[in-house]
Motif scaffolding. Structure first.
Motif, mmCIF file in Angstrom:
data_model
loop_
_atom_site.group_PDB
_atom_site.id
_atom_site.type_symbol
_atom_site.label_atom_id
_atom_site.label_comp_id
_atom_site.label_asym_id
_atom_site.label_seq_id
_atom_site.Cartn_x
_atom_site.Cartn_y
_atom_site.Cartn_z
ATOM 1 N N ILE A 97 72.856 17.796 52.808
ATOM 2 C CA ILE A 97 72.912 18.435 51.385
ATOM 3 C C ILE A 97 71.351 18.682 51.651
ATOM 4 C CG2 ILE A 97 72.491 18.007 49.414
ATOM 5 C CD1 ILE A 97 75.234 16.764 49.570
ATOM 6 N N VAL A 98 70.960 18.286 51.899
ATOM 7 C CA VAL A 98 68.640 18.556 52.106
ATOM 8 C C VAL A 98 68.812 19.146 52.768
ATOM 9 C CG1 VAL A 98 66.364 17.704 52.795
ATOM 10 C CG2 VAL A 98 68.177 16.294 51.278
ATOM 11 N N GLY A 99 69.006 19.336 54.080
ATOM 12 C CA GLY A 99 69.051 21.027 55.333
ATOM 13 C C GLY A 99 69.467 22.061 54.650
ATOM 14 N N ILE A 100 70.704 21.527 54.170
ATOM 15 C CA ILE A 100 71.122 23.311 53.970
ATOM 16 C C ILE A 100 70.428 23.568 51.956
ATOM 17 C CG2 ILE A 100 73.203 24.721 52.661
ATOM 18 C CD1 ILE A 100 74.982 22.129 53.734
ATOM 19 N N HIS A 101 70.071 22.359 51.200
ATOM 20 C CA HIS A 101 69.254 22.661 50.648
ATOM 21 C C HIS A 101 67.686 23.812 50.617
ATOM 22 C CE1 HIS A 101 67.126 23.410 47.099
ATOM 23 N NE2 HIS A 101 66.453 22.321 47.103
ATOM 24 N N CYS A 102 67.269 23.570 52.099
ATOM 25 C CA CYS A 102 66.273 23.889 53.188
ATOM 26 C C CYS A 102 66.756 25.541 53.526
ATOM 27 C CB CYS A 102 65.854 23.604 53.670
ATOM 28 S SG CYS A 102 65.212 22.015 53.453
ATOM 29 N N VAL A 103 68.184 25.943 53.522
ATOM 30 C CA VAL A 103 68.587 27.436 53.409
ATOM 31 C C VAL A 103 68.241 28.210 52.533
ATOM 32 C CG1 VAL A 103 69.890 28.861 54.787
ATOM 33 C CG2 VAL A 103 69.838 26.746 55.674
ATOM 34 N N PRO A 104 67.528 29.537 51.960
ATOM 35 C CA PRO A 104 67.788 30.487 51.308
ATOM 36 C C PRO A 104 69.636 30.525 51.222
ATOM 37 C CG PRO A 104 66.099 31.040 53.208
ATOM 38 C CD PRO A 104 66.961 29.704 53.581
ATOM 39 N N MET A 105 69.440 30.391 49.881
ATOM 40 C CA MET A 105 71.173 30.672 50.249
ATOM 41 C C MET A 105 71.498 32.845 49.563
ATOM 42 S SD MET A 105 72.947 27.876 49.166
ATOM 43 C CE MET A 105 72.067 27.539 50.785
ATOM 44 N N VAL A 106 69.986 32.959 49.158
ATOM 45 C CA VAL A 106 70.405 34.675 49.518
ATOM 46 C C VAL A 106 70.926 34.971 51.131
ATOM 47 C CG1 VAL A 106 69.053 37.275 48.883
ATOM 48 C CG2 VAL A 106 68.857 34.345 47.590
ATOM 49 N N SER A 107 70.303 34.087 51.835
ATOM 50 C CA SER A 107 70.869 34.148 52.607
ATOM 51 C C SER A 107 72.718 35.163 52.971
ATOM 52 C CB SER A 107 69.767 33.836 54.271
ATOM 53 O OG SER A 107 70.291 32.662 54.216
ATOM 54 N N LEU A 108 73.027 33.530 52.478
ATOM 55 C CA LEU A 108 74.677 33.247 53.042
ATOM 56 C C LEU A 108 74.764 34.581 52.241
ATOM 57 C CD1 LEU A 108 75.361 29.512 51.933
ATOM 58 C CD2 LEU A 108 74.566 31.123 54.032
ATOM 59 N N ALA A 109 74.512 36.099 51.223
ATOM 60 C CA ALA A 109 75.185 36.639 50.731
ATOM 61 C C ALA A 109 76.037 37.311 51.327
ATOM 62 C CB ALA A 109 74.268 37.780 49.533
ATOM 63 N N PRO A 110 75.796 38.420 52.606
ATOM 64 C CA PRO A 110 76.167 39.107 53.010
ATOM 65 C C PRO A 110 77.821 38.511 53.618
ATOM 66 C CG PRO A 110 73.489 39.185 53.772
ATOM 67 C CD PRO A 110 73.942 38.256 52.725
ATOM 68 N N LEU A 111 77.076 37.321 53.752
ATOM 69 C CA LEU A 111 78.288 36.339 54.550
ATOM 70 C C LEU A 111 79.797 36.057 53.165
ATOM 71 C CD1 LEU A 111 76.999 33.535 56.678
ATOM 72 C CD2 LEU A 111 78.396 35.274 57.732
ATOM 73 N N LEU A 112 79.902 35.504 52.571
ATOM 74 C CA LEU A 112 80.129 35.839 51.355
ATOM 75 C C LEU A 112 81.442 37.445 50.767
ATOM 76 C CD1 LEU A 112 78.273 33.608 48.891
ATOM 77 C CD2 LEU A 112 80.030 33.494 50.579
ATOM 78 N N ILE A 113 80.638 38.388 51.076
ATOM 79 C CA ILE A 113 81.120 39.388 50.535
ATOM 80 C C ILE A 113 81.636 39.919 51.596
ATOM 81 C CG2 ILE A 113 80.463 42.483 51.104
ATOM 82 C CD1 ILE A 113 77.200 41.229 49.454
ATOM 83 N N ILE A 114 81.503 39.285 53.208
ATOM 84 C CA ILE A 114 82.668 39.581 53.825
ATOM 85 C C ILE A 114 83.807 38.629 54.160
ATOM 86 C CG2 ILE A 114 82.830 39.167 56.893
ATOM 87 C CD1 ILE A 114 79.711 39.549 57.156
ATOM 88 N N TRP A 115 83.963 37.467 53.494
ATOM 89 C CA TRP A 115 84.834 36.860 52.748
ATOM 90 C C TRP A 115 85.173 36.787 52.192
ATOM 91 C CZ3 TRP A 115 80.903 31.463 54.244
ATOM 92 C CH2 TRP A 115 80.742 31.660 55.439
ATOM 93 N N PHE A 116 84.554 37.108 50.889
ATOM 94 C CA PHE A 116 85.370 37.452 49.589
ATOM 95 C C PHE A 116 85.320 38.985 49.145
ATOM 96 C CE2 PHE A 116 83.847 33.025 49.860
ATOM 97 C CZ PHE A 116 84.464 32.281 49.651
ATOM 98 N N GLY A 117 84.867 39.312 49.693
ATOM 99 C CA GLY A 117 84.487 41.054 48.805
ATOM 100 C C GLY A 117 83.995 41.282 48.093
ATOM 101 N N PHE A 118 83.850 41.749 46.889
ATOM 102 C CA PHE A 118 82.932 42.028 45.996
ATOM 103 C C PHE A 118 83.068 42.104 44.827
ATOM 104 C CE2 PHE A 118 81.975 45.454 49.728
ATOM 105 C CZ PHE A 118 80.794 45.312 49.275
ATOM 106 N N GLY A 119 83.825 41.475 43.870
ATOM 107 C CA GLY A 119 84.270 41.190 43.292
ATOM 108 C C GLY A 119 83.548 40.161 42.674
ATOM 109 N N LEU A 120 83.861 38.860 41.141
ATOM 110 C CA LEU A 120 83.679 38.509 40.666
ATOM 111 C C LEU A 120 83.313 36.901 41.251
ATOM 112 C CD1 LEU A 120 83.080 37.268 37.424
ATOM 113 C CD2 LEU A 120 84.655 36.279 37.216
ATOM 114 N N LEU A 121 83.960 36.867 42.060
ATOM 115 C CA LEU A 121 84.053 35.390 42.550
ATOM 116 C C LEU A 121 82.698 35.322 43.587
ATOM 117 C CD1 LEU A 121 85.049 32.475 43.735
ATOM 118 C CD2 LEU A 121 87.005 33.872 45.694
#
Length: 257
Positions: A97-121
């Protein structure tokens, strides 16, 4: 007590008014173009003129913030309890958890868009990820902060594990938990806005992005002011819940002051 709160509110209001007045004077005296730095009077006027648009987009952003923050609380606090009470989970998952916290969560945004699209989720998940880790870490630290003497007292009173948690460990941890919640609610706003920058057609982040593309700096500042009002409001809402949940803690702090 009410007088003290009124004085604090008054001092904050006077400080804001003073800063706005200084900003206004600098813009007038320096003849700064509006497309670089608009004066506060123009920004406030724009907020009034576009109040309906700002209100509609604010509701969308608030809904994303609420859902993401609620997910962080519902998942984060029980996980923190497991981290405290389970040695295996603590040793196995807390470093991760501490290690993942060090990763900028903003950098996951493109991946989440690929996985879940542009909707509310997608936007809710980004708000959740950014606010999740402060809640988990602060809650874990708070639950582990109970002194050994207090634990011995609970044992001497023959308190069960559930009673020890409810009457000793949890009250001791509440200041840290609410500290995490205050950080989490503000970070949830950041997460929602970043998500709207990346993948949205509505919300305050989208509205600011459109204003930026049109070089409408006054509208950009109007959105920033709106976000500031929302952030202060949500932070104070958590603080109000904190005061209701821990009257003894705040009474002790007032006596110390």
């Amino acid at each position: 007590m009410r007088l003290g709160r009124s004085m604090r509110a008054l001092s904050v209001a006077l400080t804001i008014i003073g800063l706005m007045a200084l900003w206004q004077i600098i813009c007038w005296a320096g003849s700064i173009p509006e497309y670089i730095l608009p004066p506060p009077s123009d920004i406030l006027l724009r907020m009034i003129e576009d109040a309906d648009s700002l209100y509609r987009h604010s509701l969308i952003t608030l809904w994303e913030v609420f859902l993401g923050f609620a997910m962080a609380v519902v998942i984060g606090i029980p996980l923190a309890i497991l981290l405290v009470y389970s040695r295996y989970i603590s040793q196995s998952f807390f470093p991760i958890i501490v290690g993942i916290h060090c990763v900028p969560m903003v950098s996951l945004a493109p991946l989440l868009i690929i996985w879940f699209g542009f909707g509310l989720l997608t936007k809710v998940l980004i708000a959740f990820l950014i606010s999740f880790f402060p809640i988990v870490i602060n809650t874990t630290v708070g639950l582990r902060s109970m002194e050994k003497e207090m634990l011995n007292l609970a044992k001497s009173l023959r308190a069960s594990s559930a009673q020890t948690f409810l009457y000793f460990r949890l009250p001791k941890a509440l200041p840290s938990i609410f500290g995490g919640l205050k950080v989490g609610i503000t970070l949830a706003i950041v997460g929602a806005i970043v998500a709207e920058f990346v993948a949205s057609e509505k919300g305050l982040g989208y509205l600011q992005l459109m204003a930026n593309s049109q070089l409408d700096v006054t509208m950009e500042f109007a959105v920033i002011f709106t976000l500031g009002i929302i952030g202060i409001g949500l932070f104070n809402l958590v603080g109000w819940i904190e005061r209701l949940s821990m009257p003894w803690y705040h009474a002790t702090r007032k006596e110390a002051d």
